[in-house]
Design a protein around this motif. Sequence first.
Motif, mmCIF file in Angstrom:
data_model
loop_
_atom_site.group_PDB
_atom_site.id
_atom_site.type_symbol
_atom_site.label_atom_id
_atom_site.label_comp_id
_atom_site.label_asym_id
_atom_site.label_seq_id
_atom_site.Cartn_x
_atom_site.Cartn_y
_atom_site.Cartn_z
ATOM 1 N N MET A 114 0.748 -1.163 -0.074
ATOM 2 C CA MET A 114 0.106 0.081 -0.117
ATOM 3 C C MET A 114 0.998 1.193 -0.226
ATOM 4 O O MET A 114 0.529 2.179 -0.612
ATOM 5 N N SER A 115 1.979 1.368 0.756
ATOM 6 C CA SER A 115 2.903 2.223 0.746
ATOM 7 C C SER A 115 3.362 2.591 -0.506
ATOM 8 O O SER A 115 3.619 3.770 -0.827
ATOM 9 N N ALA A 116 3.840 1.460 -1.216
ATOM 10 C CA ALA A 116 4.247 1.511 -2.759
ATOM 11 C C ALA A 116 3.393 1.974 -3.723
ATOM 12 O O ALA A 116 3.702 2.825 -4.320
ATOM 13 N N LEU A 117 2.268 1.548 -3.400
ATOM 14 C CA LEU A 117 1.206 2.036 -4.340
ATOM 15 C C LEU A 117 1.101 3.657 -4.231
ATOM 16 O O LEU A 117 0.571 4.481 -5.299
ATOM 17 N N ALA A 118 0.975 4.183 -3.070
ATOM 18 C CA ALA A 118 0.657 5.242 -2.769
ATOM 19 C C ALA A 118 1.971 6.285 -3.330
ATOM 20 O O ALA A 118 1.464 7.674 -3.655
ATOM 21 N N GLY A 119 2.913 5.627 -3.686
ATOM 22 C CA GLY A 119 4.149 6.377 -4.272
ATOM 23 C C GLY A 119 3.863 6.861 -5.958
ATOM 24 O O GLY A 119 4.492 7.427 -6.345
ATOM 25 N N LEU A 120 3.067 5.868 -6.575
ATOM 26 C CA LEU A 120 2.615 5.996 -7.997
ATOM 27 C C LEU A 120 1.688 7.328 -8.047
ATOM 28 O O LEU A 120 0.764 7.491 -7.181
ATOM 29 N N PRO A 121 1.808 7.898 -9.255
ATOM 30 C CA PRO A 121 1.108 8.947 -9.719
ATOM 31 C C PRO A 121 -0.576 8.598 -9.707
ATOM 32 O O PRO A 121 -0.666 7.257 -10.006
ATOM 33 N N PRO A 122 -1.546 9.456 -9.547
ATOM 34 C CA PRO A 122 -2.812 8.688 -9.576
ATOM 35 C C PRO A 122 -3.129 7.868 -10.751
ATOM 36 O O PRO A 122 -3.971 6.850 -10.771
ATOM 37 N N ARG A 123 -3.052 8.396 -11.987
ATOM 38 C CA ARG A 123 -3.480 7.827 -13.184
ATOM 39 C C ARG A 123 -2.633 6.397 -13.293
ATOM 40 O O ARG A 123 -3.247 5.269 -13.572
ATOM 41 N N ALA A 124 -1.252 6.379 -12.939
ATOM 42 C CA ALA A 124 -0.383 5.070 -13.111
ATOM 43 C C ALA A 124 -0.989 3.907 -11.854
ATOM 44 O O ALA A 124 -1.319 2.801 -12.451
ATOM 45 N N ARG A 125 -1.310 4.731 -10.860
ATOM 46 C CA ARG A 125 -1.834 3.669 -9.774
ATOM 47 C C ARG A 125 -3.215 3.197 -10.139
ATOM 48 O O ARG A 125 -3.472 2.049 -10.281
ATOM 49 N N ALA A 126 -4.029 3.960 -10.890
ATOM 50 C CA ALA A 126 -5.454 3.457 -11.455
ATOM 51 C C ALA A 126 -5.002 2.355 -12.452
ATOM 52 O O ALA A 126 -5.878 1.347 -12.389
ATOM 53 N N MET A 127 -4.310 2.520 -13.514
ATOM 54 C CA MET A 127 -3.918 1.668 -14.401
ATOM 55 C C MET A 127 -3.463 0.370 -13.703
ATOM 56 O O MET A 127 -3.865 -0.654 -14.094
ATOM 57 N N VAL A 128 -2.539 0.304 -12.589
ATOM 58 C CA VAL A 128 -1.844 -0.790 -12.236
ATOM 59 C C VAL A 128 -2.993 -1.612 -11.437
ATOM 60 O O VAL A 128 -3.234 -2.742 -11.439
ATOM 61 N N VAL A 129 -3.843 -0.881 -10.606
ATOM 62 C CA VAL A 129 -4.933 -1.425 -9.880
ATOM 63 C C VAL A 129 -5.982 -2.094 -10.903
ATOM 64 O O VAL A 129 -6.358 -3.274 -10.615
ATOM 65 N N LEU A 130 -6.513 -1.444 -11.881
ATOM 66 C CA LEU A 130 -7.466 -1.996 -12.775
ATOM 67 C C LEU A 130 -6.798 -3.097 -13.427
ATOM 68 O O LEU A 130 -7.494 -4.296 -13.855
ATOM 69 N N ARG A 131 -5.719 -2.920 -14.139
ATOM 70 C CA ARG A 131 -4.956 -3.990 -14.857
ATOM 71 C C ARG A 131 -4.688 -5.566 -14.002
ATOM 72 O O ARG A 131 -5.000 -6.617 -14.403
ATOM 73 N N TYR A 132 -4.232 -5.224 -12.844
ATOM 74 C CA TYR A 132 -3.478 -6.338 -12.086
ATOM 75 C C TYR A 132 -4.446 -6.866 -10.922
ATOM 76 O O TYR A 132 -4.441 -8.200 -10.473
ATOM 77 N N TRP A 133 -5.125 -5.989 -10.261
ATOM 78 C CA TRP A 133 -6.240 -6.208 -9.155
ATOM 79 C C TRP A 133 -7.364 -6.784 -9.936
ATOM 80 O O TRP A 133 -8.073 -7.740 -9.338
#
Length: 177
Positions: A114-133
């Motif tokens: 969660m800490s590492a995800l918080a370090g990503l920019p919002p759009r990149a974080r959204a892409m990672v969450v949607l793509r992999y989660w």
Amino acid sequence: MPQNGLGREAQGAFGPPESFEAFARTSQRRLYRTAYLLCGGADAARDLTQTTLAKMFQHWRRASAADHIEAYARTVLTRTYLAERRRRLRDLLAHARPDARPAGDHADLRVTLMSALAGLPPRARAMVVLRYWEDQSVESVARLLKCSESTVKSQCSRSLARLRAELGDAHIYATGS
């Protein structure tokens, strides 16, 4: 015409507006889990989930007519998250930017992730969450975020590399080794 004044076409797959309650009950937990991964905190995730459900209720006639209402709700959730992040970013840019968050030594992988995800920019974080989660295809993520498939691929690749670098050696977090 039904008692509620809505034509059969406007009622959609979930029927009349009363069925919004059924939709909200069945979808709330899934929306919350996705919101939690996007926001990184329980309070913000609850707020985002409630905002999403409020928007779904506000436009229920259109939403209930969607072919895939879960995908529609996920789109509303993601776009709401990105819009709120953009607003916050504008506010932050008006003031001095805080220093980078301190890299703590976390024992729990969940806290570390969660800490590492918080370090990503919002759009990149959204892409990672949607793509992999959410296990969405590249095409659906691109369509959802209104960008090209190559943008999704490159942003996910960069974000995963950044997460790997921040998380360190993968064998530390591997289970069963």
